[in-house]
Motif scaffolding. Sequence first.
Motif, PDB file in Angstrom:
ATOM      1  N   THR A  64      11.164-135.409 -78.994  1.00 36.95           N
ATOM      2  CA  THR A  64      10.580-135.008 -80.273  1.00 36.95           C
ATOM      3  C   THR A  64       9.347-135.851 -80.597  1.00 36.95           C
ATOM      4  OG1 THR A  64      12.779-134.426 -81.004  1.00 36.95           O
ATOM      5  CG2 THR A  64      11.126-134.627 -82.700  1.00 36.95           C
ATOM      6  N   ARG A 102      11.606-127.287 -86.866  1.00 38.46           N
ATOM      7  CA  ARG A 102      12.938-127.828 -86.589  1.00 38.46           C
ATOM      8  C   ARG A 102      13.949-126.733 -86.846  1.00 38.46           C
ATOM      9  NH1 ARG A 102      14.477-134.021 -87.372  1.00 38.46           N
ATOM     10  NH2 ARG A 102      13.139-134.676 -85.697  1.00 38.46           N
ATOM     11  N   THR A 103      14.699-126.367 -85.830  1.00 44.74           N
ATOM     12  CA  THR A 103      15.661-125.287 -86.040  1.00 44.74           C
ATOM     13  C   THR A 103      16.928-125.842 -86.681  1.00 44.74           C
ATOM     14  OG1 THR A 103      16.537-125.628 -83.857  1.00 44.74           O
ATOM     15  CG2 THR A 103      14.839-123.956 -84.098  1.00 44.74           C
ATOM     16  N   LYS A 104      17.677-124.954 -87.280  1.00 41.13           N
ATOM     17  CA  LYS A 104      18.942-125.333 -87.901  1.00 41.13           C
ATOM     18  C   LYS A 104      20.033-124.507 -87.231  1.00 41.13           C
ATOM     19  CE  LYS A 104      16.265-127.236 -91.130  1.00 41.13           C
ATOM     20  NZ  LYS A 104      14.996-126.827 -90.541  1.00 41.13           N
ATOM     21  N   ASP A 156      11.936-127.232 -82.013  1.00 40.10           N
ATOM     22  CA  ASP A 156      12.820-128.354 -81.686  1.00 40.10           C
ATOM     23  C   ASP A 156      14.274-127.918 -81.736  1.00 40.10           C
ATOM     24  OD1 ASP A 156      13.449-130.877 -80.984  1.00 40.10           O
ATOM     25  OD2 ASP A 156      13.110-131.794 -82.932  1.00 40.10           O
ATOM     26  N   GLU A 157      15.081-128.540 -80.891  1.00 32.81           N
ATOM     27  CA  GLU A 157      16.513-128.232 -80.793  1.00 32.81           C
ATOM     28  C   GLU A 157      16.740-126.745 -80.574  1.00 32.81           C
ATOM     29  OE1 GLU A 157      18.964-130.856 -82.733  1.00 32.81           O
ATOM     30  OE2 GLU A 157      17.379-131.821 -83.892  1.00 32.81           O
ATOM     31  N   VAL A 163       8.011-133.967 -90.206  1.00 36.03           N
ATOM     32  CA  VAL A 163       8.993-133.747 -89.137  1.00 36.03           C
ATOM     33  C   VAL A 163      10.004-134.892 -89.075  1.00 36.03           C
ATOM     34  CG1 VAL A 163       9.319-133.418 -86.671  1.00 36.03           C
ATOM     35  CG2 VAL A 163       7.380-132.358 -87.814  1.00 36.03           C
ATOM     36  N   ARG A 183      12.435-137.436 -90.420  1.00 40.25           N
ATOM     37  CA  ARG A 183      13.153-137.430 -91.704  1.00 40.25           C
ATOM     38  C   ARG A 183      12.968-138.742 -92.441  1.00 40.25           C
ATOM     39  NH1 ARG A 183      17.252-134.735 -88.167  1.00 40.25           N
ATOM     40  NH2 ARG A 183      16.772-132.551 -88.476  1.00 40.25           N
TER      41      ARG A 183
END
Lengths: 227, 105
Positions: A43, A59-61, A106-107, B21, B23
């Motif tokens: 990342t 950013r995926t969830k 991401d992810e 991005v 956190r």
Amino acid sequence: MKKVFAKTSNVTEFVSAMNRLHGRQDGIPGMSLLYGEPGLGKTRTCLWWCAQNNGAFIRTKKLMNGRWLLEEIVGELGEAPQRRISDIFRQAVERLLERPTTLFIDEADYLAHDARVIETLRDLHDTTGSPIVLIGMDQADKKLLRFKHLYDRFGEIVKFQTLTQADVKSIADQMCDVKLSDDAVHYIHSQANRFRRVVVHLYKAEAIARANSLKEIKAEHLSGVKK
Amino acid sequence: MTVILGKQRDNREKIWKVIRVLREFSIGEVSILVNASGQVISSYLFHLQNAGYVRQSGLRKEADGRNHRLYRLAKNTGPKAPVPCRCIYDPNLDNATVSEGKDVD
């Protein structure tokens, strides 16, 4: 200690993959997969690239569905998503055609449970030609292998590896203010193969060099600290 | 002059992109990723913090053995970086005026 983004072999490989992706000829797919164990800096590396170049980071969830993903993408491209999903997709396509942006997802393993979501990314890539980089955990390549059409579009697949001894040496050369002998590099590599741990050892090496006015740090100096 | 302003805007965009991005982040971390000095980062964070976009969230011991201040993004309003500007707020009139004399609502 110099505050720089250390270019390890992983980073160099990633950067050259990105260069190939952006300089590719027509007809060559522009999707890419970057995967590896957690904690290897995937990342961070992408974020660093993104900050220096033109890229959008998503950013995926775990709960993400196709609509949510498209909304995030459109939001990252600077527009307020419209109501209907067909309109959101059109918005994303228009924005990407207008101003080509590399999308970092991401992810991406989170999306592997739903074929429709992951295939939406493929559709987006096919219609716009904009490069899309999926970032995943270890085994992400196996998870995504199921989606044959998607997998065929991966022009570049980069696997992040744990640091080698040469990497430790290059990190030390780029960041450390004192010189480390080869056995010291070997010692650090035997103690740590993650970037953050290596940096802790480099700080120690610098402190020892400062305290003892040493020009070069050898393994015996470092191992002496432990005892 | 325009070159300097351009560079400032560029840095702001980069910093904003990175902190959205990550956190939780320290100044050192952002400065490495953005490739700008810690001073540039902390001055932008100061403005963001005053406006409630980021807040301090504690301390973390980093590789150098020292405790570094951690920040967290509190208001993620979108991809465009907020622009700090000098202005004076007048509670009588309930508006803000930029030093050049333009009104800001």
